[in-house]
Design an enzyme around this catalytic site. Sequence first.
Site, PDB file in Angstrom:
ATOM      1  N   GLU A  10     -72.120 -43.040  14.529  1.00 57.57           N
ATOM      2  CA  GLU A  10     -71.367 -43.409  13.332  1.00 57.57           C
ATOM      3  C   GLU A  10     -70.999 -44.875  13.475  1.00 57.57           C
ATOM      4  OE1 GLU A  10     -71.177 -41.493  10.808  1.00 57.57           O
ATOM      5  OE2 GLU A  10     -71.889 -39.677  11.802  1.00 57.57           O
ATOM      6  N   HIS A 151     -69.188 -36.453   8.313  1.00 53.57           N
ATOM      7  CA  HIS A 151     -70.161 -36.819   9.335  1.00 53.57           C
ATOM      8  C   HIS A 151     -69.437 -37.058  10.657  1.00 53.57           C
ATOM      9  CE1 HIS A 151     -73.900 -37.561   6.959  1.00 53.57           C
ATOM     10  NE2 HIS A 151     -73.007 -37.548   5.975  1.00 53.57           N
TER      11      HIS A 151
END
Length: 229
Positions: A10, A151
Amino acid sequence: MAREIVLDTETTGFDPKTGDRMIEVGCIEIDDLLPTGRTFHRLIHPERDIPAGAIAVHGITLDKLRDAPKFAEVAADLLEFIGDAPVIAHNAAFDRAFLNHELGLCGSAIIEDARWIDTLQMAQMRFPGMANSLDALCRRFKISLTERTLHGALIDARLLSDVYLELKGGKARSLELVSVTTDTGGQDGPRRHGARPRPLAPRLTEAEREVHAAFVEAQLGDQALWLRA
């Protein structure tokens, strides 16, 4: 087959060349197309702000990373975990660009392009013209997305490992005979996969058993091999 690493990241944005940085990395180890239970997961301080658009995707704010290490502090442990294994990622060019950029910033050797396996390319070859995002592939392969509200690098790596195994030919997850506990270093609780299925309880009634026994006696008598001592 051999050891492979499924990896997801990420970030603060889309392009490390414009100053975006990695803020989370998650890895799953697989060996001979089976998860071993070994994982690597770190939150990383990006040394910059995190735009609201990125926070909307992964939910990671700068405040959550206040005590997180900088990438240079986790690079050696990450590279040790990866070792010389191939690295599997979805849209691998994205993760490769960020990981190699971060490795370059701290003076570490990068992971060469030849070692990366792109599951997006694999999916596009198998399902041309179809939606091949990680979410779409999970739905296509009936892989549960219930634990994923935003996510997250480790969660997405777990999902991607299941997708990769399906793209490699699939396996009957219900038939796995091993039980593996995933140690995420305290970031998440233990997760157990592949418990051996228990046999179904017998459904014959006593009356049905008696009818069957009478049939065997009438038709085979002492010739029934399974009744011999």
